[in-house]
Design an enzyme around this catalytic site. Structure first.
Site, PDB file in Angstrom:
ATOM      1  N   CYS A   2       0.812  -1.156   0.165  1.00 48.36           N
ATOM      2  CA  CYS A   2      -0.081   0.131   0.123  1.00 48.36           C
ATOM      3  C   CYS A   2       0.944   1.298  -0.065  1.00 48.36           C
ATOM      4  O   CYS A   2       1.880   1.319   0.623  1.00 48.36           O
ATOM      5  CB  CYS A   2      -0.964   0.099   1.140  1.00 48.36           C
ATOM      6  SG  CYS A   2      -2.140  -1.274   1.414  1.00 48.36           S
ATOM      7  N   ARG A  27       3.742  -0.561  -4.936  1.00 45.88           N
ATOM      8  CA  ARG A  27       3.376  -0.910  -3.508  1.00 45.88           C
ATOM      9  C   ARG A  27       2.133  -1.706  -3.674  1.00 45.88           C
ATOM     10  O   ARG A  27       1.723  -2.443  -2.406  1.00 45.88           O
ATOM     11  CB  ARG A  27       3.257   0.094  -2.649  1.00 45.88           C
ATOM     12  CG  ARG A  27       4.521   1.052  -2.434  1.00 45.88           C
ATOM     13  CD  ARG A  27       4.218   2.169  -1.698  1.00 45.88           C
ATOM     14  NE  ARG A  27       4.569   1.883  -0.238  1.00 45.88           N
ATOM     15  CZ  ARG A  27       5.596   1.584   0.374  1.00 45.88           C
ATOM     16  NH1 ARG A  27       6.973   1.848   0.032  1.00 45.88           N
ATOM     17  NH2 ARG A  27       5.722   1.418   1.571  1.00 45.88           N
ATOM     18  N   TRP A  77      -2.688  -2.764  -1.521  1.00 47.25           N
ATOM     19  CA  TRP A  77      -2.497  -4.080  -1.745  1.00 47.25           C
ATOM     20  C   TRP A  77      -3.395  -4.680  -0.639  1.00 47.25           C
ATOM     21  O   TRP A  77      -2.897  -4.653   0.627  1.00 47.25           O
ATOM     22  CB  TRP A  77      -0.819  -4.494  -1.441  1.00 47.25           C
ATOM     23  CG  TRP A  77      -0.538  -5.700  -1.788  1.00 47.25           C
ATOM     24  CD1 TRP A  77      -0.045  -6.369  -2.940  1.00 47.25           C
ATOM     25  CD2 TRP A  77      -0.410  -6.951  -1.078  1.00 47.25           C
ATOM     26  NE1 TRP A  77       0.296  -7.510  -2.961  1.00 47.25           N
ATOM     27  CE2 TRP A  77       0.114  -7.994  -1.545  1.00 47.25           C
ATOM     28  CE3 TRP A  77      -0.680  -6.947   0.451  1.00 47.25           C
ATOM     29  CZ2 TRP A  77       0.316  -9.188  -0.923  1.00 47.25           C
ATOM     30  CZ3 TRP A  77      -0.362  -8.273   0.771  1.00 47.25           C
ATOM     31  CH2 TRP A  77       0.004  -9.404   0.334  1.00 47.25           C
ATOM     32  N   ASN A 103      -1.328   2.222   5.672  1.00 50.39           N
ATOM     33  CA  ASN A 103      -0.594   1.150   5.041  1.00 50.39           C
ATOM     34  C   ASN A 103      -0.117   0.434   6.383  1.00 50.39           C
ATOM     35  O   ASN A 103       0.277   0.830   7.286  1.00 50.39           O
ATOM     36  CB  ASN A 103       0.442   1.926   4.437  1.00 50.39           C
ATOM     37  CG  ASN A 103       1.918   0.743   4.298  1.00 50.39           C
ATOM     38  OD1 ASN A 103       2.974   1.392   4.171  1.00 50.39           O
ATOM     39  ND2 ASN A 103       1.722  -0.206   3.870  1.00 50.39           N
ATOM     40  N   GLY A 104      -0.467  -0.927   6.319  1.00 54.31           N
ATOM     41  CA  GLY A 104      -0.144  -1.802   7.456  1.00 54.31           C
ATOM     42  C   GLY A 104      -1.045  -2.871   7.845  1.00 54.31           C
ATOM     43  O   GLY A 104      -2.193  -2.702   6.934  1.00 54.31           O
ATOM     44  N   GLU A 482      17.704 -16.972  -8.665  1.00 59.40           N
ATOM     45  CA  GLU A 482      17.077 -15.779  -9.040  1.00 59.40           C
ATOM     46  C   GLU A 482      16.434 -15.842 -10.647  1.00 59.40           C
ATOM     47  O   GLU A 482      15.367 -15.258 -10.745  1.00 59.40           O
ATOM     48  CB  GLU A 482      18.207 -14.637  -9.098  1.00 59.40           C
ATOM     49  CG  GLU A 482      17.742 -13.122  -9.572  1.00 59.40           C
ATOM     50  CD  GLU A 482      16.902 -12.544  -8.641  1.00 59.40           C
ATOM     51  OE1 GLU A 482      16.448 -13.165  -7.523  1.00 59.40           O
ATOM     52  OE2 GLU A 482      16.252 -11.826  -9.314  1.00 59.40           O
ATOM     53  N   LYS A 486      12.526 -14.850 -11.261  1.00 58.32           N
ATOM     54  CA  LYS A 486      12.135 -13.891 -11.962  1.00 58.32           C
ATOM     55  C   LYS A 486      10.992 -14.600 -13.067  1.00 58.32           C
ATOM     56  O   LYS A 486       9.931 -13.638 -13.294  1.00 58.32           O
ATOM     57  CB  LYS A 486      13.264 -13.202 -12.981  1.00 58.32           C
ATOM     58  CG  LYS A 486      14.478 -12.597 -12.497  1.00 58.32           C
ATOM     59  CD  LYS A 486      13.749 -10.999 -12.009  1.00 58.32           C
ATOM     60  CE  LYS A 486      13.251 -11.354 -10.601  1.00 58.32           C
ATOM     61  NZ  LYS A 486      13.929 -10.592  -9.644  1.00 58.32           N
ATOM     62  N   GLU A 489       7.826 -14.902 -10.990  1.00 60.42           N
ATOM     63  CA  GLU A 489       7.068 -13.649 -10.583  1.00 60.42           C
ATOM     64  C   GLU A 489       6.464 -12.807 -11.852  1.00 60.42           C
ATOM     65  O   GLU A 489       5.327 -12.502 -11.714  1.00 60.42           O
ATOM     66  CB  GLU A 489       8.085 -12.570 -10.224  1.00 60.42           C
ATOM     67  CG  GLU A 489       8.571 -12.791  -8.801  1.00 60.42           C
ATOM     68  CD  GLU A 489       9.932 -11.654  -8.646  1.00 60.42           C
ATOM     69  OE1 GLU A 489       9.803 -11.015  -7.555  1.00 60.42           O
ATOM     70  OE2 GLU A 489      10.901 -11.595  -9.270  1.00 60.42           O
ATOM     71  N   HIS A 505      17.939 -35.673  -7.589  1.00 60.33           N
ATOM     72  CA  HIS A 505      17.512 -36.410  -6.456  1.00 60.33           C
ATOM     73  C   HIS A 505      15.899 -35.775  -6.342  1.00 60.33           C
ATOM     74  O   HIS A 505      15.456 -35.642  -5.184  1.00 60.33           O
ATOM     75  CB  HIS A 505      18.162 -35.865  -5.203  1.00 60.33           C
ATOM     76  CG  HIS A 505      19.729 -36.767  -5.366  1.00 60.33           C
ATOM     77  ND1 HIS A 505      19.616 -37.976  -5.116  1.00 60.33           N
ATOM     78  CD2 HIS A 505      21.042 -35.964  -5.538  1.00 60.33           C
ATOM     79  CE1 HIS A 505      21.332 -38.123  -5.181  1.00 60.33           C
ATOM     80  NE2 HIS A 505      21.840 -36.939  -5.396  1.00 60.33           N
ATOM     81  N   LYS A 604       6.164  -4.386  -4.296  1.00 62.08           N
ATOM     82  CA  LYS A 604       7.519  -4.381  -4.348  1.00 62.08           C
ATOM     83  C   LYS A 604       8.182  -4.350  -2.871  1.00 62.08           C
ATOM     84  O   LYS A 604       9.323  -4.732  -2.628  1.00 62.08           O
ATOM     85  CB  LYS A 604       7.942  -3.221  -5.335  1.00 62.08           C
ATOM     86  CG  LYS A 604       9.432  -2.917  -5.463  1.00 62.08           C
ATOM     87  CD  LYS A 604       9.746  -2.076  -6.544  1.00 62.08           C
ATOM     88  CE  LYS A 604      11.396  -2.152  -6.794  1.00 62.08           C
ATOM     89  NZ  LYS A 604      11.935  -3.789  -7.247  1.00 62.08           N
TER      90      LYS A 604
END
Ligand code: G6P
Length: 609
Positions: A2, A27, A77, A103-104, A482, A486, A489, A505, A604
Site C-alpha cells: 500500500c 506498492r 495491496w 498502510n500496514g 534468481e 524472475k 514472478e 534427487h 515491491k
C-alpha cells in the site's frame, strides 16, 4: 505494501496526489482512492483495480475536484477484505467527517470493531482501516483537535501502520503518523507533502524529513510540525535525496523492467565508484570491518539470492563463516551469535518488515548490523549501525533487476574489504579481484549487446511449457535461483531453481518436452560438472537453454539455444549470467501479454509479516 500520499498547499492537490500514487503503484494496485477537502466537506473518489481506473473516474468529474488544496490518497495491496470499491481507501469515519488512508495491519481490529459496533457504529467495509477512521471521528466529534484525536486513536491500535487523515473541521491540514510502516515528509514552498516513499514526490521536491516510529506529523501549506504522541514538539533535520526526478521516467522504454535491465551498467558504476580504485584497493569507510568472526546475512526474495552470492565470496576470500537466511525464518530461529557477529541485512527498499524484524532479533544477541540498501533515509538505515548504500537509482519494476546486480557488487566489495582486514588472502590477489570487479559495468554492457535479438528464440521454447528448471552450481546456483524467481514472478510459470548436481534427487522427475531446462554453466570445474548434469536432462527429452560463452562448443551441442555471455573474469560470472535470465523472463512474460512491471498478487515493498 500500500502506498499513501498527502498534500496541503495549492490548487494542484489532485495532480500531486495522482502523480504520487502513480510512483507508488509498485506498492500495490488492487484499488486506489483520494479524499479531498472541498467547501467544508470531504469528497472521496475511489475505484477498484489499477490507478488508471481512478484517473478515468476523475476525468468524468470534469475538473470538479481540481479546486482542492488539501487531500490524501492511497494505492492498495489488499490484506483485510477483497479488492473492491467499498474496501478501497480512504475509509471514512462517522459519515464522512474524517477520511483515513493506511498502510500496514491493525492486529486488534476485530475487537475494536466489536466494541465500536456495540456503541452503534455501522461499518461499510471489511477493512481493518475503517476502525481507525471511526475511532478518529469519535474523538473529533467530541471536540478534540485533529492531531490530538489521532494520538488518542493510535493509543488503541496494535500492529504496524502509517496513516494519514483529513477532517472536514480543519481545512488546510493533513495529519499522519507511523509505527513500523514507512512515512516521509516532503518540503516545498507554500506546499508540503507526505508519502510512503521519497520516489512518490521526486517531481515536487528533493528535500525530505523522516518520521520516526510513534511520531505524529501535522502539515499545513506553510508548516510541518512533528510531535510525540504526548504532543511534545520534535526537531528534525531535513535531508536531500540524491535521486533525480528523471530516474523515474520510462525514458523511451516500453516498461520499467526493460529500462532497469539496461540501467545495470550505470547502477554498477555508481555502486562501485569511489569504493574500489584503479589499482583494485577497496575502501569502505562506512563499515567497521575489524574483529568480525562470524557473519549472518538476511534478506527476502532477490536480496536473499544476493546474500547467497555474498556468502560464497566472503567464505572464499575472508575465510569467515557465513550463514544466509530468509528474514522471515531468521527472525524466529534459535539464533547463535555474539558481538563479534556481523549481521548483513539486505533490502532494496529498506522497508521489508521481516528483514527489519530479523535485525531486531540479532540485536538481542549483540550483533552488529550492516544494512545493504538502495534507499536513502529508509527504515533500515535508521535501525542499522552502518549502511552500505547500493546506488542503483530508484527501481520501479516489481521484479528486482538492477538492484540485484548492485547488491552483488556491494557484497563483493564487502568480501574484499573483510578479506583484507582479516589478512586471509594475499594482498595482490585481492587487488586483482578488485580490478576485475571494476570491469563489471563494461562486461554487463557487453552482455546486453551480445544478447540483442537472441532471447526471443529461447523464449519461444516456453510457448508450450508447463514448468521450467533452472540449474547451476557454485556461484551459478544463486543465479539460477534468481532466474527461476524472475520467471515465476512475471510470467506465472512454475519454475524451480536447483543445484545442478542435486537435480537427479527429485526435480529430474519433472523433465519432459514441456519442461525447458535453463543451464547456467559458469566457468572451470563448475561448468564441466554442470554440463554432465544437464546432459542427463537432455537424455530425458528436455529442451535446454544454456547461458554460456559464445564459443562453448559443448554447450552448443547440448542446447537448443545458447544465450551468450562474454569472456570475463570469474568474479564477474554472476553479473553476466544474470542478465540473460532477466531478459528471458521478460520476453516470456511479454509473449504472454502480461504486465511485467506490476505482476499479479505481488508488491515491491512488503511491509506486512
Ligand atoms: C518483494 C519484491 C522482491 C524483493 C523482496 C525483498 O517480494 O517483490 O522483488 O526482492 O520483496 O524486498 P527488499 O526491498 O527487502 O529487497
Amino acid at each position: 505494501m500500500c502506498g499513501i500520499v498527502g498534500y496541503v498547499g495549492k490548487a494542484r492537490c489532485v495532480e500531486v496526489l495522482m502523480e504520487g500514487l502513480r510512483n507508488l503503484e509498485y506498492r500495490g494496485y488492487d484499488s486506489a482512492g483520494l479524499a479531498l477537502q472541498l467547501g467544508g466537506r470531504i469528497e472521496t473518489i475511489k475505484r477498484p483495480g489499477r490507478l488508471d481506473n481512478l484517473a478515468e473516474a476523475l476525468e468524468e468529474r470534469n475538473g470538479h475536484l481540481s479546486a482542492a488544496h488539501t487531500g490524501v490518497g492511497h494505492t492498495r495491496w489488499a490484506t483485510h477484505g477483497r479488492p473492491s470499491e467499498a474496501n478501497a481507501h480512504p475509509q471514512l469515519g462517522n459519515g464522512g467527517s474524517v477520511a483515513v488512508v493506511h498502510n500496514g495491519i491493525i492486529e486488534n481490529f476485530a475487537e475494536l470493531k466489536e466494541e465500536l459496533k456495540e456503541r452503534g457504529v455501522t461499518f461499510s467495509s471489511e477493512t481493518d482501516t475503517e476502525v481507525i477512521a471511526h475511532l478518529l471521528a469519535q474523538r473529533v466529534e467530541a471536540g478534540e483537535p485533529l492531531r490530538e484525536a489521532l494520538a488518542s486513536a493510535l493509543r488503541r491500535l496494535r500492529g504496524s501502520f502509517a496513516v494519514a487523515a483529513v477532517s472536514a473541521k480543519e481545512p488546510g491540514k493533513v495529519v499522519a503518523a507511523r509505527k513500523q510502516s514507512p512515512l516521509v515528509v516532503g518540503q516545498g514552498a507554500g506546499e508540503n507533502y507526505l508519502a510512503s516513499a521519497v520516489q512518490a514526490l521526486l517531481k515536487q521536491t528533493r528535500r525530505f524529513l523522516v518520521v520516526e516510529n510513534g511520531e505524529i506529523v501535522e502539515l499545513t501549506g506553510s508548516s510541518v510540525g512533528i510531535f510525540t504522541l504526548d504532543g511534545e514538539s520534535v526537531e528534525r533535520e531535513s535531508f536531500e535525496v540524491e535521486w533525480e526526478a528523471e530516474a523515474i521516467e520510462l525514458g523511451g522504454y516500453e516498461d520499467y523492467m526493460l529500462k532497469e535491465i539496461h540501467d545495470q551498467p550505470s547502477a554498477l558504476r555508481n555502486t562501485l565508484s569511489g569504493r574500489v580504485d584503479s589499482g583494485g584497493a577497496v575502501d569502505l569507510p562506512e563499515v567497521d570491518l575489524a574483529g568480525v568472526e562470524r557473519i549472518a546475512v538476511v534478506g527476502c526474495g532477490t536480496a536473499y539470492h544476493a546474500g547467497l552470492l555474498g556468502k560464497e565470496a566472503i567464505e572464499r576470500l575472508a575465510r569467515i563463516p557465513v550463514e544466509v537466511a530468509v528474514s522471515s525464518e531468521y527472525r524466529y530461529a534459535h539464533l547463535v551469535g555474539d558481538e563479534k557477529t556481523l549481521v548483513v541485512a539486505i533490502s532494496q527498499s529498506g522497508e521489508t518488515t521481516d528483514t527489519l524484524a530479523a535485525i531486531e532479533a540479532a540485536r538481542a544477541f549483540g550483533g552488529r548490523i550492516l544494512a545493504v540498501t538502495n534507499t536513502q533515509g529508509s527504515l533500515i538505515t535508521r535501525e542499522a549501525d552502518a549502511v552500505l548504500l547500493t546506488k542503483a537509482g530508484p527501481e520501479i519494476g516489481v521484479a528486482a533487476t538492477k538492484t540485484f546486480l548492485a547488491q552483488i557488487a556491494a557484497l563483493y566489495l564487502l568480501a574484499l574489504g573483510l578479506a583484507r582486514a582479516k589478512g586471509a588472502t594475499p594482498e595482490e590477489e585481492l587487488r586483482e579481484l578488485g580490478r576485475d570487479l571494476r570491469r563489471a559495468p563494461e562486461k554487463v554492457e557487453e552482455t546486453l549487446g551480445l544478447l540483442e535479438g537472441r532471447v526471443e528464440e529461447a523464449a519461444s521454447l516456453f510457448e508450450e511449457a508447463r514448468c521450467a528448471l533452472f540449474l547451476g552450481r557454485g556461484s551459478s546456483y544463486p543465479v539460477a535461483l534468481e532466474g527461476a524467481l524472475k520467471l515465476k514472478e512475471i510470467s506465472y510459470l512454475p519454475a524451480e531453481g536447483y543445484p545442478a548436481g542435486e537435480m537427479k534427487h527429485g526435480p529430474i522427475a519433472l523433465v519432459d518436452e514441456h519442461s525447458p531446462v535453463v543451464a547456467v554453466l559458469g566457468q572451470g570445474l563448475t561448468r564441466e560438472k554442470s554440463l554432465s548434469n544437464v546432459e542427463e536432462t537432455v537424455a530425458r527429452g528436455a529442451s535446454v537453454i544454456s547461458v554460456a560463452r559464445e564459443n562453448d562448443s559443448a554447450a552448443r551441442r547440448m542446447s537448443r539455444v545458447v544465450l551468450p555471455v562474454p569472456e570475463a573474469p570469474g568474479i564477474l560470472d554472476p553479473f553476466v549470467s544474470s542478465v540473460p535470465l532477466q531478459l528471458l523472463a521478460y520476453r516470456v512474460a511479454k509473449g504472454r501479454a502480461l504486465d511485467v512491471d506490476k505482476p499479479r498478487n505481488l508488491a515491491k515493498s512488503v511491509t506486512v509479516e
